[in-house]
Design an enzyme around this catalytic site. Structure first.
Site, PDB file in Angstrom:
ATOM      1  N   LYS A  43      -4.057  -8.957  -6.732  1.00  0.00           N
ATOM      2  CA  LYS A  43      -5.343  -9.446  -6.221  1.00  0.00           C
ATOM      3  C   LYS A  43      -6.460  -8.439  -6.516  1.00  0.00           C
ATOM      4  O   LYS A  43      -6.206  -7.234  -6.638  1.00  0.00           O
ATOM      5  CB  LYS A  43      -5.249  -9.738  -4.720  1.00  0.00           C
ATOM      6  CG  LYS A  43      -5.257  -8.511  -3.842  1.00  0.00           C
ATOM      7  CD  LYS A  43      -5.694  -8.860  -2.423  1.00  0.00           C
ATOM      8  CE  LYS A  43      -5.913  -7.565  -1.650  1.00  0.00           C
ATOM      9  NZ  LYS A  43      -6.804  -7.649  -0.538  1.00  0.00           N
TER      10      LYS A  43
ATOM     11  N   LYS B 236     -10.729  -3.612  -3.358  1.00  0.00           N
ATOM     12  CA  LYS B 236     -11.744  -2.554  -3.405  1.00  0.00           C
ATOM     13  C   LYS B 236     -11.149  -1.215  -3.806  1.00  0.00           C
ATOM     14  O   LYS B 236     -11.737  -0.456  -4.532  1.00  0.00           O
ATOM     15  CB  LYS B 236     -12.382  -2.354  -2.021  1.00  0.00           C
ATOM     16  CG  LYS B 236     -13.218  -3.495  -1.554  1.00  0.00           C
ATOM     17  CD  LYS B 236     -13.946  -3.077  -0.272  1.00  0.00           C
ATOM     18  CE  LYS B 236     -13.957  -4.188   0.735  1.00  0.00           C
ATOM     19  NZ  LYS B 236     -12.715  -4.325   1.493  1.00  0.00           N
TER      20      LYS B 236
ATOM     21  N   LYS C  86       0.845  -1.208   0.000  1.00  0.00           N
ATOM     22  CA  LYS C  86       0.000   0.000   0.000  1.00  0.00           C
ATOM     23  C   LYS C  86       0.876   1.252   0.000  1.00  0.00           C
ATOM     24  O   LYS C  86       0.542   2.252  -0.628  1.00  0.00           O
ATOM     25  CB  LYS C  86      -0.971  -0.016   1.184  1.00  0.00           C
ATOM     26  CG  LYS C  86      -2.095  -1.030   0.990  1.00  0.00           C
ATOM     27  CD  LYS C  86      -3.260  -0.856   1.944  1.00  0.00           C
ATOM     28  CE  LYS C  86      -4.388  -1.826   1.566  1.00  0.00           C
ATOM     29  NZ  LYS C  86      -5.459  -1.906   2.532  1.00  0.00           N
TER      30      LYS C  86
END
Ligand code: AQP
Length: 332
Positions: free
Chosen positions: A195, A198, A114
């Site tokens: 992956k 969202k 992230k």
């Protein structure tokens, strides 16, 4: 004999997608048919580790709650609740921060991933797995059903719980991650080496949202990245990651064995038929969920009532646990 206790969570960080459903929520619903005590949490404090617009967050929280009930969670068989409505979670996080070495957090893969994708990062993003540890161990959970991406965090929760027990005496059970054998990692359709997620969908077609309309879903699946070959078989070859992902989705939804899945496509030329069949089973799965979602989301007061019941149950267990932690740590 005490029932096995299960805890898991999901962030209201955007629309729930097929990966969340097949990798996690489907198992949660199946657990309700077993002799287990289930706690499922909408982890809104986690969602703010990446700063959120307050109006959007509030909508996302209710939307996710409606979606979880629509997928089949029941307030009678599970404790379904919102993390920020149960104060023990934030409090436990601080207490656990005091016993967690910084290096353990810096090596978390999800934090590193992230960090790469964001311009600025909060201290909370680094601390995310400590909050998650509190979520789990406050309930003395035996099992934590999660997708593969969360395995490292549950293992860290075990390490932190063990460290607390060593420092202050036996307090917490050590939880086990329960990873489904299939569907544990649904990949982005446009980029099958990442992956499905969202918050990150670079080309806006790689993620199948459970609230997407039929035509968008069919379009995304038709556009899914595959390779230049035409063998419809499971494979570890990185070249075939796209086909493997589509076959995996088909397999987890139909519940067939890998051999039977491959037999369904024997003799097919090209990937068109695979995409058609995958779209068909995905639409069949999502349609009834979407219909129930519309019922839950249209009755806000009933939705809030169900969530209040969950929060009340969750407090009964987590509040005494956090008091036990504070006593053992020397607070008055
Ligand atoms: N692609 C996936 N395949 C299988 N399982 C998945 N999960 C998430 N993505 C996949 C599982 O869904 C549960 C809830 O996830 P989360 O909302 O807590 O956070 P996450 O893992 O970070 O999911 P997202 O969708 O990628 O959210 P963002 O983009 O906000 O970070 C977990 O059990 C997870 O394993």
């Amino acid at each position: 004999m005490n029932k096995i206790r299960v805890f898991s969570g999901i962030q209201p960080s955007g629309e729930m997608h097929l990966g969340n459903y097949l990798g996690a929520v489907k198992q949660w619903v199946e657990n309700q048919g077993k002799e287990k005590e289930n706690f499922y949490c909408i982890v809104d404090l986690h969602a703010h580790t990446i700063l959120r617009d307050p109006v959007e967050l509030r909508d996302n929280i209710r939307s996710l709650a409606a979606m979880l009930f629509a997928c089949g969670l029941s307030h009678e068989k599970s404790t379904v609740f919102i993390q920020s409505q149960v104060r023990a979670h934030a409090e436990a996080c601080w207490l656990l921060n005091c016993v967690t070495p910084m290096g353990w957090l810096e090596r978390m893969t999800q934090f590193k991933d992230k960090k790469e994708k964001l311009n600025s990062i909060s201290a909370a993003l680094l601390d995310y797995p400590v909050l998650q540890t509190g979520d789990i161990i406050l309930y003395d959970a035996d099992e934590v059903p999660v997708g593969e991406d969360q395995k490292q965090h549950v293992e860290l929760a075990r390490d932190i719980a063990q460290r607390f027990n060593n420092l202050f005496g036996e307090t917490f059970k050590l939880p086990e991650p329960i990873i489904p054998t299939i569907g544990a990692r649904v990949m982005n359709l446009s980029n099958p080496t990442s992956k499905m997620s969202k918050s990150f969908d670079e080309d806006d077609g790689g993620v199948v949202g459970l609230l997407d309309d039929d035509s968008k879903i069919v379009k995304s699946i038709k556009r899914a990245v595959t390779d230049s070959g035409n063998d419809i078989v499971f494979s570890d070859d990185p070249e075939k990651a796209g086909v493997n992902n589509l076959l995996g989705i088909y397999k987890v939804i139909t519940g067939k064995s890998s051999d039977d899945v491959e037999k369904d496509f024997e003799g097919a030329r090209g990937y068109g038929i695979l995409k058609e069949k995958v779209a068909e089973v995905v639409l069949e799965t999502i349609k009834p969920i979407r219909e129930k979602y519309n019922e839950y989301i249209s009755d806000k007061s009933e939705l809030d009532r169900l969530l209040d019941i969950g929060a009340e149950n969750a407090r009964l267990i987590s509040e005494p646990k956090v008091l036990e932690m504070k006593n053992k740590m020397g607070f008055i």
